[in-house]
Design a protein around this motif. Structure first.
Motif, PDB file in Angstrom:
ATOM      1  N   GLY A   1       0.802  -1.220   0.000  1.00  0.00           N
ATOM      2  CA  GLY A   1       0.000   0.000   0.000  1.00  0.00           C
ATOM      3  C   GLY A   1       0.830   1.262   0.000  1.00  0.00           C
ATOM      4  N   ILE A   2       2.144   1.133   0.203  1.00  0.00           N
ATOM      5  CA  ILE A   2       3.034   2.298   0.203  1.00  0.00           C
ATOM      6  C   ILE A   2       3.742   2.372  -1.142  1.00  0.00           C
ATOM      7  CG2 ILE A   2       5.098   3.312   1.199  1.00  0.00           C
ATOM      8  CD1 ILE A   2       2.921   3.619   3.048  1.00  0.00           C
ATOM      9  N   GLY A   3       3.621   3.497  -1.820  1.00  0.00           N
ATOM     10  CA  GLY A   3       4.279   3.697  -3.098  1.00  0.00           C
ATOM     11  C   GLY A   3       5.504   4.575  -2.980  1.00  0.00           C
ATOM     12  N   PRO A   4       6.140   4.885  -4.100  1.00  0.00           N
ATOM     13  CA  PRO A   4       7.350   5.715  -4.081  1.00  0.00           C
ATOM     14  C   PRO A   4       7.142   7.103  -3.484  1.00  0.00           C
ATOM     15  CG  PRO A   4       7.080   4.630  -6.207  1.00  0.00           C
ATOM     16  CD  PRO A   4       5.819   4.386  -5.449  1.00  0.00           C
ATOM     17  N   VAL A   5       5.972   7.700  -3.741  1.00  0.00           N
ATOM     18  CA  VAL A   5       5.716   9.062  -3.250  1.00  0.00           C
ATOM     19  C   VAL A   5       5.694   9.104  -1.731  1.00  0.00           C
ATOM     20  CG1 VAL A   5       4.034  10.942  -3.172  1.00  0.00           C
ATOM     21  CG2 VAL A   5       4.509   9.778  -5.332  1.00  0.00           C
ATOM     22  N   MET A   6       4.895   8.215  -1.117  1.00  0.00           N
ATOM     23  CA  MET A   6       4.790   8.186   0.340  1.00  0.00           C
ATOM     24  C   MET A   6       6.111   7.762   0.995  1.00  0.00           C
ATOM     25  SD  MET A   6       1.920   9.249   1.362  1.00  0.00           S
ATOM     26  CE  MET A   6       0.459   9.795   0.499  1.00  0.00           C
ATOM     27  N   SER A   7       6.790   6.784   0.384  1.00  0.00           N
ATOM     28  CA  SER A   7       8.063   6.316   0.937  1.00  0.00           C
ATOM     29  C   SER A   7       9.094   7.435   0.945  1.00  0.00           C
ATOM     30  CB  SER A   7       8.590   5.127   0.129  1.00  0.00           C
ATOM     31  OG  SER A   7       7.709   4.032   0.197  1.00  0.00           O
ATOM     32  N   ALA A   8       9.169   8.158  -0.170  1.00  0.00           N
ATOM     33  CA  ALA A   8      10.124   9.261  -0.265  1.00  0.00           C
ATOM     34  C   ALA A   8       9.781  10.378   0.714  1.00  0.00           C
ATOM     35  CB  ALA A   8      10.161   9.809  -1.691  1.00  0.00           C
ATOM     36  N   GLY A   9       8.485  10.681   0.845  1.00  0.00           N
ATOM     37  CA  GLY A   9       8.061  11.732   1.763  1.00  0.00           C
ATOM     38  C   GLY A   9       8.378  11.401   3.211  1.00  0.00           C
ATOM     39  N   ILE A  10       8.095  10.171   3.613  1.00  0.00           N
ATOM     40  CA  ILE A  10       8.374   9.746   4.993  1.00  0.00           C
ATOM     41  C   ILE A  10       9.874   9.752   5.261  1.00  0.00           C
ATOM     42  CG2 ILE A  10       8.266   7.777   6.581  1.00  0.00           C
ATOM     43  CD1 ILE A  10       5.580   7.052   5.257  1.00  0.00           C
ATOM     44  N   LEU A  11      10.649   9.228   4.318  1.00  0.00           N
ATOM     45  CA  LEU A  11      12.103   9.160   4.487  1.00  0.00           C
ATOM     46  C   LEU A  11      12.716  10.556   4.550  1.00  0.00           C
ATOM     47  CD1 LEU A  11      14.488   7.205   4.675  1.00  0.00           C
ATOM     48  CD2 LEU A  11      14.689   7.312   2.192  1.00  0.00           C
ATOM     49  N   ALA A  12      12.195  11.479   3.734  1.00  0.00           N
ATOM     50  CA  ALA A  12      12.722  12.847   3.711  1.00  0.00           C
ATOM     51  C   ALA A  12      12.514  13.546   5.043  1.00  0.00           C
ATOM     52  CB  ALA A  12      12.062  13.648   2.587  1.00  0.00           C
ATOM     53  N   GLU A  13      11.366  13.309   5.689  1.00  0.00           N
ATOM     54  CA  GLU A  13      11.063  13.983   6.951  1.00  0.00           C
ATOM     55  C   GLU A  13      11.740  13.309   8.146  1.00  0.00           C
ATOM     56  OE1 GLU A  13       9.719  16.819   6.887  1.00  0.00           O
ATOM     57  OE2 GLU A  13       9.141  16.713   4.781  1.00  0.00           O
ATOM     58  N   ILE A  14      11.891  11.996   8.096  1.00  0.00           N
ATOM     59  CA  ILE A  14      12.559  11.286   9.196  1.00  0.00           C
ATOM     60  C   ILE A  14      14.068  11.471   9.120  1.00  0.00           C
ATOM     61  CG2 ILE A  14      13.101   9.005  10.132  1.00  0.00           C
ATOM     62  CD1 ILE A  14      10.292   8.134   9.483  1.00  0.00           C
ATOM     63  N   GLY A  15      14.607  11.410   7.892  1.00  0.00           N
ATOM     64  CA  GLY A  15      16.057  11.468   7.742  1.00  0.00           C
ATOM     65  C   GLY A  15      16.681  10.167   8.205  1.00  0.00           C
ATOM     66  N   CYS A  16      17.736  10.269   8.984  1.00  0.00           N
ATOM     67  CA  CYS A  16      18.409   9.075   9.508  1.00  0.00           C
ATOM     68  C   CYS A  16      17.680   8.601  10.769  1.00  0.00           C
ATOM     69  CB  CYS A  16      19.865   9.389   9.815  1.00  0.00           C
ATOM     70  SG  CYS A  16      20.784   7.967  10.430  1.00  0.00           S
ATOM     71  N   ILE A  17      17.310   7.343  10.802  1.00  0.00           N
ATOM     72  CA  ILE A  17      16.545   6.811  11.937  1.00  0.00           C
ATOM     73  C   ILE A  17      17.373   6.825  13.218  1.00  0.00           C
ATOM     74  CG2 ILE A  17      17.217   4.400  11.638  1.00  0.00           C
ATOM     75  CD1 ILE A  17      13.693   5.775  12.499  1.00  0.00           C
ATOM     76  N   ASP A  18      18.704   6.899  13.109  1.00  0.00           N
ATOM     77  CA  ASP A  18      19.564   6.940  14.294  1.00  0.00           C
ATOM     78  C   ASP A  18      19.351   8.202  15.124  1.00  0.00           C
ATOM     79  OD1 ASP A  18      20.626   4.540  13.520  1.00  0.00           O
ATOM     80  OD2 ASP A  18      22.349   5.426  12.498  1.00  0.00           O
ATOM     81  N   ALA A  19      18.681   9.204  14.538  1.00  0.00           N
ATOM     82  CA  ALA A  19      18.417  10.443  15.269  1.00  0.00           C
ATOM     83  C   ALA A  19      17.351  10.240  16.346  1.00  0.00           C
ATOM     84  CB  ALA A  19      17.965  11.536  14.297  1.00  0.00           C
ATOM     85  N   PHE A  20      16.643   9.097  16.314  1.00  0.00           N
ATOM     86  CA  PHE A  20      15.566   8.827  17.272  1.00  0.00           C
ATOM     87  C   PHE A  20      15.943   7.604  18.101  1.00  0.00           C
ATOM     88  CE2 PHE A  20      13.842  10.719  13.424  1.00  0.00           C
ATOM     89  CZ  PHE A  20      13.176  11.828  13.936  1.00  0.00           C
ATOM     90  N   LYS A  21      15.905   7.773  19.423  1.00  0.00           N
ATOM     91  CA  LYS A  21      16.331   6.689  20.304  1.00  0.00           C
ATOM     92  C   LYS A  21      15.273   5.610  20.462  1.00  0.00           C
ATOM     93  CE  LYS A  21      14.956   9.265  24.460  1.00  0.00           C
ATOM     94  NZ  LYS A  21      15.418   9.825  25.756  1.00  0.00           N
ATOM     95  N   SER A  22      14.012   5.917  20.126  1.00  0.00           N
ATOM     96  CA  SER A  22      12.939   4.939  20.256  1.00  0.00           C
ATOM     97  C   SER A  22      11.788   5.316  19.338  1.00  0.00           C
ATOM     98  CB  SER A  22      12.433   4.874  21.709  1.00  0.00           C
ATOM     99  OG  SER A  22      11.802   6.097  22.065  1.00  0.00           O
ATOM    100  N   GLN A  23      10.818   4.404  19.213  1.00  0.00           N
ATOM    101  CA  GLN A  23       9.640   4.701  18.403  1.00  0.00           C
ATOM    102  C   GLN A  23       8.780   5.774  19.071  1.00  0.00           C
ATOM    103  OE1 GLN A  23       6.393   3.696  19.350  1.00  0.00           O
ATOM    104  NE2 GLN A  23       6.879   2.483  21.171  1.00  0.00           N
ATOM    105  N   ASP A  24       8.862   5.891  20.387  1.00  0.00           N
ATOM    106  CA  ASP A  24       8.149   6.971  21.081  1.00  0.00           C
ATOM    107  C   ASP A  24       8.692   8.336  20.679  1.00  0.00           C
ATOM    108  OD1 ASP A  24       6.399   5.339  22.522  1.00  0.00           O
ATOM    109  OD2 ASP A  24       7.863   4.997  24.106  1.00  0.00           O
ATOM    110  N   ALA A  25      10.008   8.428  20.527  1.00  0.00           N
ATOM    111  CA  ALA A  25      10.629   9.687  20.109  1.00  0.00           C
ATOM    112  C   ALA A  25      10.217  10.039  18.685  1.00  0.00           C
ATOM    113  CB  ALA A  25      12.147   9.575  20.206  1.00  0.00           C
ATOM    114  N   LEU A  26      10.123   9.025  17.832  1.00  0.00           N
ATOM    115  CA  LEU A  26       9.690   9.259  16.454  1.00  0.00           C
ATOM    116  C   LEU A  26       8.235   9.719  16.407  1.00  0.00           C
ATOM    117  CD1 LEU A  26      10.210   9.174  13.436  1.00  0.00           C
ATOM    118  CD2 LEU A  26       9.700   6.717  13.460  1.00  0.00           C
TER     119      LEU A  26
END
Length: 414
Positions: free
Chosen positions: A291-316
């Motif tokens: 259900g996730i296409g290139p547009v949504m994947s790119a948008g989510i990745l662009a806003e999150i950046g590197c996942i290492d910036a968040f110590k937990s899913q609560d922080a995200l």
């Protein structure tokens, strides 16, 4: 620093004292940034007891991007363990309320931001640089184009209703065209000045017209022509003075729609090119979710950046604003809790929009959505969608942190 379009106001505080050590203002441009870095370096060099510097500024749209990039990578400041933080303006505004009778000017605002950093209230990761900034500008621009396209189509429908009232109101099986914004529909709404011209046109000529404009793609052009003529007969008649202005307005809207669509294709190609320079595994992890296409994947990745910036899913989740404020006092506990919405509005949009598609393809999310939908009688859809988006955050964090592809067997454990 207090950031504005014209200048940056700087206030320096030492960790053990509330009294400013230095305050000054520089222009918000490259020469101003160079002066700022030079002054900081000179000050730190003359105070050997200070071994590091924390630079805090509010995340104020795009005005702080250049200075944050410059200071975080400035070679002159590297020996002093420089860390740059872009802080949520709401956190600063709430912290300022703890001061009594504090006025309002740029130097006071800079002092409050510095004191916020001094007492150790910063919990976010330092500025990550421009690694994901290019992708973010493209995905946000695509969203801007998509909203403009939707807005233009909605606006144009009002003019279409005035000129050809039945055209936009017919049921799907009675519609002459499958796409009211397609090439054939465009021609009908702009070539004919009034509905009377369609009504009075001989059927064989109307059929030929439909075939020509539709490039002979209609399986039954005769039926299409009959539906079109019937819709014209059932439409309201207008004064002759109105037809030409409406036709011009509709033609202009069609030109804008064509332009927006063309530009979105160009932006899509640029997004795909930019993604190749980033972490391909993270993109593939998101793309593997049904259900996730290139547009949504790119948008989510662009806003999150590197996942290492968040110590937990609560922080995200907190970064996305998908947290709820507790309302409790003594024995009282409110049934309604308000969604924070204090985080990244773009990421929150992508997550909720993505979930609306995922629940159609993933049974686990469909079941969870329905469960939350049935729990209440007010705001069922919105509540269930946001709660499902919160569950989706856990999935995203798990996949990106572990560098894995989606598997339905893992979702039950989230």
């Amino acid at each position: 620093m207090d950031i504005s379009s014209r200048e940056n106001v700087v206030v320096l505080l030492e960790f053990e004292s509330k009294k400013p050590l230095l305050s000054f203002a520089v222009s918000n441009n490259y020469p101003g940034a160079a002066i700022l870095a030079q002054k900081l370096a000179e000050f730190l060099s003359s105070h050997h007891e200070l071994s590091s510097i924390i630079i805090a500024l509010e995340s104020t749209s795009f005005y702080g991007i250049h200075i944050a990039n410059y200071l975080s990578s400035c070679q002159l400041l590297m020996p002093f363990n420089t860390a740059v933080y872009c802080v949520n303006p709401k956190m600063i505004a709430n912290y300022k309320k703890s001061f009594i009778d504090l006025g309002k000017n740029d130097y006071i605002d800079a002092f409050v931001i510095a004191d916020f950093a001094r007492v150790g209230r910063i919990t976010i990761k330092p500025w990550r640089g421009s690694q994901f900034l290019a992708l973010q500008r493209l995905t946000r621009h695509r969203l801007h184009l998509a909203k403009a396209l939707t807005r233009e189509k909605t606006y144009m429908l009002s003019n279409i209703f005035l000129k050809f009232s039945e055209f936009s109101m017919l049921e799907e099986e009675q519609q002459p065209f499958s796409d009211n914004f397609g090439a054939t529909a465009t021609s009908v709404l702009t070539d004919f000045l009034s509905t009377e011209e369609i009504i009075n046109m001989p059927m064989d000529l109307l059929i030929s017209y439909v075939c020509e404009k539709g490039h002979n793609r209609f399986s039954n052009p005769e039926n299409t022509a009959k539906l079109l003529q019937q819709a014209a007969r059932n439409s309201y008649r207008l004064d002759k003075c109105l037809y030409e202005p409406l036709t011009i307005a509709i033609a202009s809207s069609f030109n804008l729609i064509t332009t927006y669509t063309k530009e979105m294709k160009a932006v899509n190609a640029a997004i795909e090119k930019t993604l190749k320079g980033l972490n391909p595994n993270a993109y593939q992890s998101l793309l593997s979710i049904p259900g996730i296409g290139p547009v949504m994947s790119a948008g989510i990745l662009a806003e999150i950046g590197c996942i290492d910036a968040f110590k937990s899913q609560d922080a995200l989740a907190k970064y996305a604003g998908l947290v709820w404020r507790e309302n409790q006092s003594g024995q009282f506990k409110a049934d309604d809790t308000i969604l924070s919405k204090a985080g990244n509005a773009y990421l929150r949009y992508y997550l909720i929009e993505a979930v609306s598609h995922i629940k159609k393809h993933c049974n686990e999310f469909a079941v969870y959505y329905q469960k939350k939908f049935d729990e209440v009688k007010l705001h069922q859809h919105k509540r269930a969608l946001v709660l499902t988006a919160r569950k989706f955050v856990r999935l995203i964090f798990g996949l990106l942190a572990k560098n894995q592809l989606y598997s339905s067997s893992r979702v039950d454990q989230i």
